[in-house]
Design an enzyme around this catalytic site. Structure first.
Site, PDB file in Angstrom:
ATOM      1  N   GLU A  68       0.808  -1.229   0.000  1.00 49.27           N
ATOM      2  CA  GLU A  68       0.000   0.000   0.000  1.00 49.27           C
ATOM      3  C   GLU A  68       0.838   1.275   0.000  1.00 49.27           C
ATOM      4  OE1 GLU A  68      -2.909  -0.643   3.138  1.00 49.27           O
ATOM      5  OE2 GLU A  68      -3.585  -2.493   2.208  1.00 49.27           O
TER       6      GLU A  68
ATOM      7  N   ASN B 274       2.220  -4.755  -3.306  1.00 52.91           N
ATOM      8  CA  ASN B 274       0.840  -5.196  -3.133  1.00 52.91           C
ATOM      9  C   ASN B 274      -0.030  -3.991  -2.756  1.00 52.91           C
ATOM     10  OD1 ASN B 274      -0.968  -7.564  -2.750  1.00 52.91           O
ATOM     11  ND2 ASN B 274      -0.983  -6.960  -0.580  1.00 52.91           N
TER      12      ASN B 274
ATOM     13  N   HIS C 217     -10.081  -6.050  -2.906  1.00 47.53           N
ATOM     14  CA  HIS C 217     -11.164  -5.903  -1.926  1.00 47.53           C
ATOM     15  C   HIS C 217     -12.279  -5.122  -2.630  1.00 47.53           C
ATOM     16  CE1 HIS C 217      -8.984  -7.490   1.464  1.00 47.53           C
ATOM     17  NE2 HIS C 217      -7.959  -6.695   1.222  1.00 47.53           N
TER      18      HIS C 217
ATOM     19  N   GLU D 195      -5.986 -10.625  -2.099  1.00 46.55           N
ATOM     20  CA  GLU D 195      -6.814 -10.494  -0.879  1.00 46.55           C
ATOM     21  C   GLU D 195      -8.291 -10.395  -1.255  1.00 46.55           C
ATOM     22  OE1 GLU D 195      -5.446  -7.348   1.718  1.00 46.55           O
ATOM     23  OE2 GLU D 195      -3.331  -7.808   1.343  1.00 46.55           O
TER      24      GLU D 195
ATOM     25  N   ASP E 221     -12.066 -10.222  -1.781  1.00 45.03           N
ATOM     26  CA  ASP E 221     -13.404 -10.379  -1.200  1.00 45.03           C
ATOM     27  C   ASP E 221     -14.334  -9.406  -1.910  1.00 45.03           C
ATOM     28  OD1 ASP E 221     -12.548  -8.050   0.230  1.00 45.03           O
ATOM     29  OD2 ASP E 221     -12.289  -9.159   2.097  1.00 45.03           O
TER      30      ASP E 221
END
Ligand code: 9MR
Length: 353
Positions: free
Chosen positions: A167, A208, A244, A273, A275
């Site tokens: 990030e 990432n 996400h 990651e 979702d």
């Protein structure tokens, strides 16, 4: 699982199908633990494409044996959700604690699963000793190098990859003003990659981030940085797109193009990651749209040769981070809170099958 063992299982599975079809063996009513009769797992299906299918997990959940059963057999890649972060691994300066990370690495190894290690340099979940004082550039560089190299050396040979920097950019593509950026300048990213590579030359090294699934200012910033790092022969292997997603914000339609442009730089990509959250309550319609998104993401990864795999950010709504961070939202994962597969689970299967 070793590929020979998987091959054996696959042959056994094919044989079982023939026997069932011939009415010789028991059909779907056979015992769940009856491995030769089981259907292929998500990992089995992904492996047929040379991809992995992973899940994040976290230490407190590991006492839930119904949960660890599915975790242990459905996936072939595991990411510790918290256990390898700086606050957990170096709670006091120079004092390292591997308990949480080791527990997950050991569990993964016992199921012949690989590990995506997460994460070495991040502005969040830092120990107090690091954030509660100011550092000169020389001091912080030494602290960062020591942290990275001690942790990477500890896990050398046991992890597949590292999210080295997590990030690093803002939404508009400018550098996030973290402790590391403001003290060391943008060169901290190349330094971190070089130090990690020195400590484990075999681990795949990633940058990432979230909200970089579509082509846009933030993913453009990664593209520009990645190109520059490659040109400077900095050891960068891949870009992790966290993914996400939220139903209310729309699907990142340029995902496949975006993955492809990183591939063309000679980099791996991964969805790291995943979702897909929604405003609660979950309805049949929302779960169907969610399933479409999981299917589309899986297909996008399969369509791009260097997209090496997909990790969901834990597999069940029972242990999702979403409800605590986005009140009123949830139901983001392919298994529900009772560990029952949702439409999204079948959509991933469809895409892989
Ligand atoms: O899943 C993690 C959750 O348990 C923590 O409370 C949270 C703290 O920020 O971090 C979660 O994982 C994050 C990951 O490390 C980086 N990308 C965003 C994830 C969700 O916040």
């Amino acid at each position: 699982m070793h590929s020979t063992a998987r091959t054996r299982l696959r042959i056994a599975g094919a044989l079982a199908t023939v026997l069932v079809a011939a009415g010789i063996a028991a059909g779907p009513a056979a015992q769940a633990g009856d491995r030769p009769h089981r259907q292929p797992t998500l990992a089995d299906l992904a492996e047929r494409h040379g991809r992995y299918l992973g899940s994040a997990t976290d230490n407190p959940e590991l006492t839930d044996t119904a949960y660890t059963d599915v975790l242990g057999h459905e996936f072939d890649m595991i990411t510790p959700g918290n256990g390898m972060k700086w606050y957990a691994t170096e709670p006091q300066q120079g004092v390292f604690d591997w308990t949480a990370g080791d527990e997950i690495v050991d569990l993964a190894r016992s199921h012949h699963q690989r590990v995506r290690a997460h994460t070495l340099v991040w502005h969040s979940q830092l120990p107090d000793w690091l954030t509660s004082r100011t550092w000169t550039a020389d001091e912080l560089r030494a602290v960062l190098k020591h942290h990275i190299q001690t942790e990477v050396r500890h896990y050398r040979g046991t992890v597949y990859s590292w999210d080295v920097v997590n990030e690093a950019f803002n939404e508009d593509g400018t550098y996030r003003e973290t402790l590391f950026y403001t003290t060391l300048g943008p060169g901290y990213i190349a330094d971190a990659l070089r130090w990690a590579h020195e400590a484990d030359p075999h681990a795949k090294l990633y940058l990432n981030d979230y909200n970089i699934e579509a082509v846009g200012p933030k993913s453009d910033a990664y593209y520009a940085l990645a190109r520059q790092l490659r040109a400077q022969r900095v050891p960068l292997d891949g870009i992790g797109l966290q993914a996400h997603l939220a139903l209310q914000y729309g699907y990142p339609a340029s995902l496949e193009d975006n993955l492809r442009r990183f591939s063309r730089l000679g980099l791996d990509t991964a969805l790291t990651e995943v979702d897909v959250r929604m405003q609660l309550p979950a309805t049949e319609d929302k779960l169907a749209r969610q399933a479409d998104w999981y299917r589309d993401m899986t297909e996008a990864c399969l369509a791009v040769r260097r997209c090496v795999g997909i990790t969901i950010w834990d597999y069940t709504d029972k242990y999702s981070w979403i409800p605590a961070f986005f009140p009123g939202e949830g139901a983001a994962l392919p298994w529900d809170e009772q560990l029952a597969p949702k439409p999204a689970y079948y959509a991933i299967r469809d895409a892989l099958d």
